[in-house]
Design a protein around this motif. Structure first.
Motif, PDB file in Angstrom:
ATOM      1  N   ASP A 258       0.803  -1.222   0.000  1.00  0.00           N
ATOM      2  CA  ASP A 258       0.000   0.000   0.000  1.00  0.00           C
ATOM      3  C   ASP A 258       0.834   1.269   0.000  1.00  0.00           C
ATOM      4  O   ASP A 258       0.281   2.366  -0.069  1.00  0.00           O
ATOM      5  N   ALA A 259       2.151   1.164   0.074  1.00  0.00           N
ATOM      6  CA  ALA A 259       3.022   2.329  -0.064  1.00  0.00           C
ATOM      7  C   ALA A 259       3.061   2.760  -1.528  1.00  0.00           C
ATOM      8  O   ALA A 259       2.719   1.985  -2.428  1.00  0.00           O
ATOM      9  N   PRO A 260       3.492   3.991  -1.814  1.00  0.00           N
ATOM     10  CA  PRO A 260       3.601   4.423  -3.211  1.00  0.00           C
ATOM     11  C   PRO A 260       4.455   3.475  -4.041  1.00  0.00           C
ATOM     12  O   PRO A 260       5.378   2.835  -3.540  1.00  0.00           O
ATOM     13  N   LYS A 261       4.153   3.424  -5.325  1.00  0.00           N
ATOM     14  CA  LYS A 261       4.768   2.439  -6.212  1.00  0.00           C
ATOM     15  C   LYS A 261       6.253   2.706  -6.459  1.00  0.00           C
ATOM     16  O   LYS A 261       7.083   1.799  -6.358  1.00  0.00           O
ATOM     17  N   THR A 262       6.600   3.951  -6.786  1.00  0.00           N
ATOM     18  CA  THR A 262       7.977   4.256  -7.169  1.00  0.00           C
ATOM     19  C   THR A 262       8.922   4.101  -5.979  1.00  0.00           C
ATOM     20  O   THR A 262       8.743   4.735  -4.939  1.00  0.00           O
ATOM     21  N   ALA A 289       0.181  -1.133  -6.154  1.00  0.00           N
ATOM     22  CA  ALA A 289       0.640  -0.324  -5.028  1.00  0.00           C
ATOM     23  C   ALA A 289      -0.190   0.929  -4.879  1.00  0.00           C
ATOM     24  O   ALA A 289      -1.110   1.195  -5.669  1.00  0.00           O
ATOM     25  N   GLY A 290       0.159   1.708  -3.856  1.00  0.00           N
ATOM     26  CA  GLY A 290      -0.449   3.010  -3.710  1.00  0.00           C
ATOM     27  C   GLY A 290       0.040   3.942  -4.805  1.00  0.00           C
ATOM     28  O   GLY A 290       1.104   3.728  -5.395  1.00  0.00           O
ATOM     29  N   VAL A 298      -8.960  11.852   4.387  1.00  0.00           N
ATOM     30  CA  VAL A 298      -9.844  10.873   5.017  1.00  0.00           C
ATOM     31  C   VAL A 298     -10.940  10.399   4.069  1.00  0.00           C
ATOM     32  O   VAL A 298     -11.241   9.200   3.982  1.00  0.00           O
ATOM     33  N   ALA A 299     -11.542  11.313   3.322  1.00  0.00           N
ATOM     34  CA  ALA A 299     -12.687  10.963   2.475  1.00  0.00           C
ATOM     35  C   ALA A 299     -12.325   9.967   1.386  1.00  0.00           C
ATOM     36  O   ALA A 299     -13.198   9.263   0.869  1.00  0.00           O
ATOM     37  N   HIS A 300     -11.030   9.885   1.019  1.00  0.00           N
ATOM     38  CA  HIS A 300     -10.619   9.009  -0.075  1.00  0.00           C
ATOM     39  C   HIS A 300      -9.679   7.893   0.399  1.00  0.00           C
ATOM     40  O   HIS A 300      -8.991   7.278  -0.399  1.00  0.00           O
ATOM     41  N   ASP A 301      -9.687   7.626   1.670  1.00  0.00           N
ATOM     42  CA  ASP A 301      -8.794   6.630   2.256  1.00  0.00           C
ATOM     43  C   ASP A 301      -8.966   5.263   1.590  1.00  0.00           C
ATOM     44  O   ASP A 301      -7.992   4.569   1.301  1.00  0.00           O
ATOM     45  N   ASP A 302     -10.195   4.882   1.308  1.00  0.00           N
ATOM     46  CA  ASP A 302     -10.469   3.546   0.794  1.00  0.00           C
ATOM     47  C   ASP A 302      -9.956   3.336  -0.626  1.00  0.00           C
ATOM     48  O   ASP A 302      -9.727   2.192  -1.025  1.00  0.00           O
ATOM     49  N   VAL A 303      -9.797   4.403  -1.402  1.00  0.00           N
ATOM     50  CA  VAL A 303      -9.373   4.235  -2.790  1.00  0.00           C
ATOM     51  C   VAL A 303      -7.864   4.415  -2.954  1.00  0.00           C
ATOM     52  O   VAL A 303      -7.334   4.217  -4.044  1.00  0.00           O
TER      53      VAL A 303
END
Length: 322
Positions: A258-262, A289-290, A298-303
């Motif tokens: 879930d961390a950023p891809k790069t 990845a993220g 917060v509103a977009h945490d799930d995506v």
């Protein structure tokens, strides 16, 4: 007994403090409050303020104090309330804790644990939801652990406390109160540096760790292909042999975090497979990845974090390659 991850971690701390009087806990609100996620709940009452120590809001101080304690013969377990805050103690952790054995020619060591709740999934916002494992794994001298179930959380934390190396223990807070499983009350450890096969399969290898394991297992269950799921458990040193063995069998690799891809840990896994098992691959490696943006509000945490659907698309992609 049946326990969630939060309870399993509390059990590990309690048992290790009973087993070894050198084990002490320190951090912000770890005492009477029991920590922001209540992982140290009840330990202050049982072991007292000399072994469960509330500190000022100073991450550099917390890690620096822990190093001093370790050099003096104690086994400190320091809590950083959120992994995002470790940067405030990065000099102590990266330049001193990680290097003290090498710097001293083996005359000193730092047998301490730094616990850090990490990752998204609980709507804790921009500065409380990051996954800094790639920065930590890049630091020689640090063992980095990320449990994924209550059972291995307890066993890995006990192994970390008993280790003579400094261990950063990344706790996926999204799983703290996830479904429970049977956690033995008797003593056991899960060895550091060893991955495990969380689910067997023949067509695709999914490599993951921490909070992404349940999503990978769900995707593997739903996939049309036979998917093997490798749970790294320890991120540094990584158990490359288990990964290579699995990829050599399946011929396809998807890495999920879930961390950023790069620059993420998925890139390291892909590189090792390319170096040691390129002949076994029948499709390009795919990373799920993220995104390469700051942690979502917060509103977009799930995506922000990889979904089961994204993992399934990656599986379909490697299966369709010819």
């Amino acid at each position: 007994m049946m326990a969630n991850m939060a309870k399993a971690l509390n059990m590990a701390l309690r048992e290790e403090m009973e087993r070894d009087p050198r084990v002490v806990i320190l951090g912000e609100d770890v005492g009477k409050k029991g920590g922001v996620f209540l992982i140290t709940e009840g330990l202050y009452e049982k072991f007292g303020p000399e072994r469960v120590i509330d500190t000022p809001l100073n991450e550099g101080g917390i890690i620096g104090f822990a190093l001093g304690m370790a050099l003096a013969g104690l086994k400190p377990v320091a809590e950083i309330q959120f992994a995002d805050f470790f940067w405030l103690g990065a000099d102590e952790l990266i330049n001193h804790v990680a290097k003290i054995r090498y710097r001293s020619g083996g005359n000193f060591k730092a047998p301490l644990v730094v616990r850090m709740p990490y990752g998204a999934g609980v709507k804790s916002g921009l500065y409380h939801s990051q996954s800094p494992e790639a920065y930590l794994v890049h630091t020689p001298g640090l063992v980095v652990v990320a449990p994924s179930t209550p059972y291995n959380a307890k066993g890995l934390l006990k192994a970390a406390i008993r280790s003579d190396d400094p261990v950063v223990f990344l706790e996926p807070k999204a799983l703290y109160r996830a479904p429970r499983e049977e956690v033995p009350e008797e003593d056991y450890v899960v060895p550091l540096g060893k991955a495990r096969i969380a689910r067997g399969g023949d067509d695709v290898t999914l490599v993951t760790y921490g909070a992404m394991l349940p999503r990978c297992l769900e995707a593997a269950e739903k996939a049309k292909a036979s998917v093997e799921v490798v749970d790294l458990q320890t991120l540094n040193p990584m158990d490359y042999e288990t990964v290579i063995k699995s990829v050599s069998k399946t011929g396809r690799l998807v890495v999920v975090h879930d961390a950023p891809k790069t620059g993420g840990l998925g890139a390291e896994v892909a590189a090792i497979v390319a170096e040691k098992a390129l002949h076994a691959l029948t499709a390009p490696v795919v990373r799920v990845a993220g995104p390469d943006v700051p942690q979502a509000p917060v509103a977009h945490d799930d995506v922000y974090v990889p979904t089961v659907e994204r993992i399934l698309r990656a599986i379909d992609k490697v299966m369709a390659y010819s």
